[in-house]
Design a protein around this motif. Structure first.
Motif, PDB file in Angstrom:
ATOM      1  N   THR A  50     -13.951  25.725  -1.998  1.00  0.00           N
ATOM      2  CA  THR A  50     -12.923  24.679  -2.034  1.00  0.00           C
ATOM      3  C   THR A  50     -13.072  24.297  -0.699  1.00  0.00           C
ATOM      4  OG1 THR A  50     -11.128  26.329  -1.759  1.00  0.00           O
ATOM      5  CG2 THR A  50     -11.558  25.705  -3.966  1.00  0.00           C
ATOM      6  N   ASN A  51     -13.596  24.815   0.442  1.00  0.00           N
ATOM      7  CA  ASN A  51     -13.818  24.051   1.646  1.00  0.00           C
ATOM      8  C   ASN A  51     -15.127  24.577   2.347  1.00  0.00           C
ATOM      9  OD1 ASN A  51     -13.881  26.534   3.438  1.00  0.00           O
ATOM     10  ND2 ASN A  51     -11.582  26.998   2.578  1.00  0.00           N
ATOM     11  N   ASP A  52     -15.399  24.054   3.795  1.00  0.00           N
ATOM     12  CA  ASP A  52     -16.476  24.580   4.439  1.00  0.00           C
ATOM     13  C   ASP A  52     -16.231  24.914   5.596  1.00  0.00           C
ATOM     14  OD1 ASP A  52     -15.954  22.192   5.630  1.00  0.00           O
ATOM     15  OD2 ASP A  52     -18.324  21.825   6.077  1.00  0.00           O
ATOM     16  N   GLN A  66     -13.170  26.991  12.225  1.00  0.00           N
ATOM     17  CA  GLN A  66     -13.309  25.511  12.420  1.00  0.00           C
ATOM     18  C   GLN A  66     -11.883  25.078  12.280  1.00  0.00           C
ATOM     19  OE1 GLN A  66     -16.734  24.796   9.794  1.00  0.00           O
ATOM     20  NE2 GLN A  66     -16.598  22.870  10.712  1.00  0.00           N
ATOM     21  N   LYS A  67     -11.231  23.937  12.697  1.00  0.00           N
ATOM     22  CA  LYS A  67     -10.112  23.518  12.385  1.00  0.00           C
ATOM     23  C   LYS A  67     -10.109  22.939  10.969  1.00  0.00           C
ATOM     24  CE  LYS A  67      -8.318  21.781  16.650  1.00  0.00           C
ATOM     25  NZ  LYS A  67      -8.624  20.499  17.708  1.00  0.00           N
ATOM     26  N   CYS A  68      -9.134  23.107  10.394  1.00  0.00           N
ATOM     27  CA  CYS A  68      -8.862  22.675   8.870  1.00  0.00           C
ATOM     28  C   CYS A  68      -8.451  21.149   8.964  1.00  0.00           C
ATOM     29  CB  CYS A  68      -7.983  23.472   8.212  1.00  0.00           C
ATOM     30  SG  CYS A  68      -7.696  23.004   6.583  1.00  0.00           S
ATOM     31  N   SER A  75      -9.759  18.707  -2.387  1.00  0.00           N
ATOM     32  CA  SER A  75      -8.348  18.510  -2.882  1.00  0.00           C
ATOM     33  C   SER A  75      -8.096  19.410  -4.049  1.00  0.00           C
ATOM     34  CB  SER A  75      -7.922  17.140  -2.868  1.00  0.00           C
ATOM     35  OG  SER A  75      -8.540  16.529  -4.277  1.00  0.00           O
ATOM     36  N   PHE A  76      -6.649  19.502  -4.263  1.00  0.00           N
ATOM     37  CA  PHE A  76      -6.307  20.203  -5.381  1.00  0.00           C
ATOM     38  C   PHE A  76      -6.511  19.421  -6.659  1.00  0.00           C
ATOM     39  CE2 PHE A  76      -2.416  21.471  -8.218  1.00  0.00           C
ATOM     40  CZ  PHE A  76      -3.045  22.548  -8.570  1.00  0.00           C
ATOM     41  N   GLN A  77      -6.314  17.912  -6.324  1.00  0.00           N
ATOM     42  CA  GLN A  77      -6.367  17.041  -7.526  1.00  0.00           C
ATOM     43  C   GLN A  77      -7.992  17.148  -8.069  1.00  0.00           C
ATOM     44  OE1 GLN A  77      -4.186  15.492  -9.284  1.00  0.00           O
ATOM     45  NE2 GLN A  77      -2.623  16.323  -7.764  1.00  0.00           N
ATOM     46  N   LYS A  78      -8.716  17.238  -7.090  1.00  0.00           N
ATOM     47  CA  LYS A  78     -10.287  17.239  -7.579  1.00  0.00           C
ATOM     48  C   LYS A  78     -10.573  18.748  -7.837  1.00  0.00           C
ATOM     49  CE  LYS A  78     -12.993  13.971  -4.968  1.00  0.00           C
ATOM     50  NZ  LYS A  78     -14.019  13.603  -4.352  1.00  0.00           N
ATOM     51  N   PHE A  79      -9.933  19.508  -7.643  1.00  0.00           N
ATOM     52  CA  PHE A  79     -10.109  20.881  -8.072  1.00  0.00           C
ATOM     53  C   PHE A  79      -9.881  20.908  -9.515  1.00  0.00           C
ATOM     54  CE2 PHE A  79      -8.645  25.386  -9.033  1.00  0.00           C
ATOM     55  CZ  PHE A  79      -9.609  25.993  -8.721  1.00  0.00           C
ATOM     56  N   LYS A  80      -8.612  20.505  -9.847  1.00  0.00           N
ATOM     57  CA  LYS A  80      -8.093  20.239 -11.291  1.00  0.00           C
ATOM     58  C   LYS A  80      -9.299  19.583 -12.259  1.00  0.00           C
ATOM     59  CE  LYS A  80      -3.688  18.962 -10.584  1.00  0.00           C
ATOM     60  NZ  LYS A  80      -2.581  18.669 -11.098  1.00  0.00           N
ATOM     61  N   PRO A 105      -5.300  25.170   2.309  1.00  0.00           N
ATOM     62  CA  PRO A 105      -4.048  25.465   2.114  1.00  0.00           C
ATOM     63  C   PRO A 105      -3.775  25.495   0.718  1.00  0.00           C
ATOM     64  CG  PRO A 105      -4.623  23.608   3.819  1.00  0.00           C
ATOM     65  CD  PRO A 105      -5.867  23.893   3.104  1.00  0.00           C
ATOM     66  N   ASN A 106      -2.459  26.297   0.521  1.00  0.00           N
ATOM     67  CA  ASN A 106      -1.918  26.479  -0.909  1.00  0.00           C
ATOM     68  C   ASN A 106      -3.159  26.915  -1.927  1.00  0.00           C
ATOM     69  OD1 ASN A 106       0.619  25.739  -0.204  1.00  0.00           O
ATOM     70  ND2 ASN A 106      -0.033  23.269  -0.286  1.00  0.00           N
TER      71      ASN A 106
END
Ligand SMILES: C[S@@+](CC[C@H](N)C(=O)[O-])C[C@H]1O[C@@H](n2cnc3c(N)ncnc32)[C@H](O)[C@@H]1O
Ligand code: SF4
Ligand code: SF4
Length: 381
Positions: A50-52, A66-68, A75-80, A105-106
């Protein structure tokens, strides 16, 4: 949906492992996987980032802190959207692959959503440094996440802080303790805790201390994984660009000093005997140590050993998927042709078409020369 999850979860990992082991060749496995697909039986193993990003620097890994920022996140929307597309066919979902999932996050919301869709088995690998954030420990237990894989290298403060640079032994230990206590409060055996530990010199000596650690923090499994270095190519999925041959690696000198090939045959034999005897004692406590049986064959610890000209078929593209944080999907991680599209922008039909083309290549054995992918039932369970 929860019910479907419960039922399948546990038709279960053991059944899955036994079936995989029982089916003795990739050819036979492929036939069974095809049958399962025809009858819409969930069989896929999906590994998803869900990130790199990462927050620490392990001596053997090419990732750096790395900075987030939003452009490094799914995004959570895309994940859904993604989960809605894959949940019916997925048997095992690993919510991490090449990066640090807790940098999202979250992340707890992501887990909760996947769980709500009844996916039978959910797990992720983490360095566990951020496990105490956002009530995550409670969420993992309350949602009965099946497994938490903790990358843990160095069974004392000095080794750990040297190998997993910028992490903190004390903080990870505190998180392990909290998790253990909360599981006890809730009377829960989930999530099962598996330590992913790389076969490094420091990680296989003083086994009595390792055993004490396993017992103290109620670890279920310690799985030793081979060190992948430049001379044993890292799976392409562990790199952002599937086609690159670049394989950056931190502190080569430090890594070289940690290679188990620095042990003599006799030393390794002695260590292996020691581990075996402790392993028997631990299994009486319901705990497992998984160690590559080829430990003594120092040059042959990774990969499917495909040689140029090989005609050996492979079942991996028939049940494995890797998805990166931007939605890029591939069905193996050692051949650039295995990229079948983008889950957010391509239709499922188009991706299936490309997947089938790659499956033919895998069946003919003409895929991934020097393939380093190694999936066996002890890896997936
Ligand atoms: C790349 S990490 C990503 C997930 C998370 N950050 C973690 O460390 O668990 C996934 C796994 O790859 C392993 N890994 C990283 N570099 C490796 C290497 N050079 N050889 C073998 N395993 C490696 C890590 O130990 C970890 O268990
Ligand atoms: S192994 Fe995991 S924690 Fe360590 S640097 Fe790589 S991604 Fe980060
Ligand atoms: S390249 Fe992919 S499909 Fe071919 S053997 Fe390796 S993992 Fe299997």
């Amino acid at each position: 949906m929860e019910e479907r999850g419960k039922l399948l979860s546990h038709m279960n990992l053991k059944t899955f492992k036994y079936s995989y082991d029982l089916l003795s060749s990739d050819k036979i496995r492929t036939s069974f996987l095809k049958i399962m697909e025809t009858f819409n039986i969930p069989k896929d193993i999906v590994r998803l980032d869900t990130n790199d990003l990462c927050n620490i620097e392990c001596i053997f890994c090419s990732n750096k802190p790395q900075k987030c920022t939003p452009d490094h996140l799914m995004s959570f929307q895309k994940f859904k959207v993604l989960i809605d597309k894959i949940h019916k066919t997925t048997r095992m979902l690993y919510l991490s692959c090449s990066y640090e999932p807790l940098m999202t996050p979250n992340f707890g919301e992501y887990i909760a959503y996947a769980k709500s869709k009844g996916i039978p088995f959910i797990s992720f690998a983490t360095n566990a440094l951020l496990l105490d954030k956002n009530n995550l420990i409670h969420q993992l237990v309350n949602h009965q996440i099946n497994e938490l894989i903790i990358s843990f290298n160095g069974f004392n403060r000095a080794d750990y802080n040297r190998i997993m640079f910028r992490s903190s032994y004390d903080k990870v230990i505190k998180n392990l303790q909290e998790l253990k206590e909360y599981k006890e409060i809730r009377g829960s055996t989930f999530p099962k805790i598996r330590l992913n530990t790389i076969l490094l010199k420091s990680n296989i000596v003083n086994f009595d201390k390792i055993v004490k650690f396993i017992v103290d923090y109620n670890i279920d499994t310690v799985q030793y994984r081979p060190l992948i270095t430049r001379d044993t190519p890292e799976p392409a999925a562990n790199r952002e660009k599937m086609n690159t041959l670049e394989q950056p690696q931190n502190n080569p000198d430090e890594v070289n000093r940690e290679k188990i090939s620095n042990f003599s045959e006799e030393e390794l034999e002695y260590i292996l005997k020691d581990i075996n005897s402790y392993s028997k004692k631990l299994s009486e406590l319901g705990k497992r140590i998984i160690i590559p049986i080829d430990l003594l064959n120092k040059n042959k610890l990774t990969g499917r050993d495909k040689q140029p000209g090989s005609k050996t078929s492979c079942c991996i593209p028939f049940f494995c998927y890797w998805i990166n944080y931007r939605g890029k999907v591939s069905v193996c991680c050692s051949d650039a042709d295995s990229i079948i599209g983008n889950i957010f922008t391509d239709t499922m039909e188009k991706m299936k078409e490309k997947r089938n083309t790659f499956r033919k290549k895998a069946l003919s054995g003409k895929c991934g020369m020097n393939c380093s992918t190694n999936i066996d039932s002890s890896t997936i369970i």
